[in-house]
Design an enzyme around this catalytic site. Sequence first.
Site, PDB file in Angstrom:
ATOM      1  N   ASP A  36       0.850  -1.192   0.000  1.00  0.00           N
ATOM      2  CA  ASP A  36       0.000   0.000   0.000  1.00  0.00           C
ATOM      3  C   ASP A  36       0.885   1.242   0.000  1.00  0.00           C
ATOM      4  O   ASP A  36       1.897   1.307   0.695  1.00  0.00           O
ATOM      5  CB  ASP A  36      -0.922  -0.007   1.220  1.00  0.00           C
ATOM      6  CG  ASP A  36      -2.073   0.971   1.073  1.00  0.00           C
ATOM      7  OD1 ASP A  36      -3.224   0.516   0.925  1.00  0.00           O
ATOM      8  OD2 ASP A  36      -1.826   2.197   1.097  1.00  0.00           O
ATOM      9  N   ILE A  37       0.468   2.243  -0.760  1.00  0.00           N
ATOM     10  CA  ILE A  37       1.275   3.467  -0.881  1.00  0.00           C
ATOM     11  C   ILE A  37       1.274   4.276   0.423  1.00  0.00           C
ATOM     12  O   ILE A  37       2.181   5.070   0.650  1.00  0.00           O
ATOM     13  CB  ILE A  37       0.749   4.311  -2.071  1.00  0.00           C
ATOM     14  CG1 ILE A  37       1.823   5.228  -2.614  1.00  0.00           C
ATOM     15  CG2 ILE A  37      -0.505   5.085  -1.707  1.00  0.00           C
ATOM     16  CD1 ILE A  37       1.474   5.869  -3.963  1.00  0.00           C
ATOM     17  N   ASN A  94     -12.886  -3.207   2.011  1.00  0.00           N
ATOM     18  CA  ASN A  94     -13.880  -2.134   2.074  1.00  0.00           C
ATOM     19  C   ASN A  94     -14.731  -2.161   0.806  1.00  0.00           C
ATOM     20  O   ASN A  94     -14.195  -2.331  -0.295  1.00  0.00           O
ATOM     21  CB  ASN A  94     -13.176  -0.783   2.207  1.00  0.00           C
ATOM     22  CG  ASN A  94     -12.379  -0.686   3.485  1.00  0.00           C
ATOM     23  OD1 ASN A  94     -12.834  -1.122   4.538  1.00  0.00           O
ATOM     24  ND2 ASN A  94     -11.171  -0.137   3.399  1.00  0.00           N
ATOM     25  N   VAL A 103     -11.001   2.822  -3.939  1.00  0.00           N
ATOM     26  CA  VAL A 103     -10.608   2.350  -5.273  1.00  0.00           C
ATOM     27  C   VAL A 103     -11.587   1.242  -5.698  1.00  0.00           C
ATOM     28  O   VAL A 103     -11.641   0.188  -5.051  1.00  0.00           O
ATOM     29  CB  VAL A 103      -9.158   1.825  -5.268  1.00  0.00           C
ATOM     30  CG1 VAL A 103      -8.769   1.371  -6.672  1.00  0.00           C
ATOM     31  CG2 VAL A 103      -8.188   2.898  -4.769  1.00  0.00           C
ATOM     32  N   HIS A 107     -10.031  -5.266  -3.781  1.00  0.00           N
ATOM     33  CA  HIS A 107      -8.726  -5.448  -3.137  1.00  0.00           C
ATOM     34  C   HIS A 107      -8.965  -5.880  -1.706  1.00  0.00           C
ATOM     35  O   HIS A 107      -9.906  -5.438  -1.052  1.00  0.00           O
ATOM     36  CB  HIS A 107      -7.877  -4.174  -3.183  1.00  0.00           C
ATOM     37  CG  HIS A 107      -8.581  -2.937  -2.721  1.00  0.00           C
ATOM     38  ND1 HIS A 107      -9.511  -2.285  -3.489  1.00  0.00           N
ATOM     39  CD2 HIS A 107      -8.489  -2.225  -1.567  1.00  0.00           C
ATOM     40  CE1 HIS A 107      -9.965  -1.226  -2.840  1.00  0.00           C
ATOM     41  NE2 HIS A 107      -9.364  -1.174  -1.653  1.00  0.00           N
ATOM     42  N   HIS A 109      -6.956  -5.839   1.860  1.00  0.00           N
ATOM     43  CA  HIS A 109      -5.822  -5.335   2.615  1.00  0.00           C
ATOM     44  C   HIS A 109      -5.369  -6.448   3.561  1.00  0.00           C
ATOM     45  O   HIS A 109      -6.190  -7.020   4.288  1.00  0.00           O
ATOM     46  CB  HIS A 109      -6.222  -4.153   3.500  1.00  0.00           C
ATOM     47  CG  HIS A 109      -6.787  -2.956   2.786  1.00  0.00           C
ATOM     48  ND1 HIS A 109      -6.095  -1.772   2.677  1.00  0.00           N
ATOM     49  CD2 HIS A 109      -7.986  -2.744   2.186  1.00  0.00           C
ATOM     50  CE1 HIS A 109      -6.855  -0.879   2.045  1.00  0.00           C
ATOM     51  NE2 HIS A 109      -8.008  -1.441   1.738  1.00  0.00           N
TER      52      HIS A 109
END
Length: 123
Positions: A36-37, A94, A103, A107, A109
């Site tokens: 993750d950024i 999410n 986004v 995805h 996490h």
Amino acid sequence: MAVKPYDSENIFAKILRGDIPCNKIFEDDHVLAFHDIAPQAPTHILVIPKGAYTSYDDFAMNASDAEILAFTRAIGKIAAAAGVVQGGYRLISNTREHGRQDVPHLHVHIIGGKKLGLMLPRD
Ligand code: 5GP
């Protein structure tokens, strides 16, 4: 409320196309995983399917058995390789407005590496 169709201009679609870089840690035919950024813990990895799925429910209902198998197995392999299995970690996906999804490409996490706070803030 109608569910929005997949938006191929989302940031993870751009990562999958190679239009923008990512810090890749795993890839196979169906799955990509990268850091993750903006990590929220010592380990914060995003695991995404390569297919165009907006959410976990979309993926669960519409992905092939091969995609679902690959995604599920990848999460296990990546968690083990990241060294979070023994201490524990949290999987979060999410989803849409109530889930605060930013986004709109599925995805998961993988968050760990320290003892995390409560799952949800208490109101
Ligand atoms: P969401 O809120 O949709 O569950 O999570 C989106 C996640 O994507 C956030 O944790 C955010 O930091 C991460 N993110 C957003 N843009 C980028 C990007 O360009 N590269 C990477 N590696 N992560 C991103």
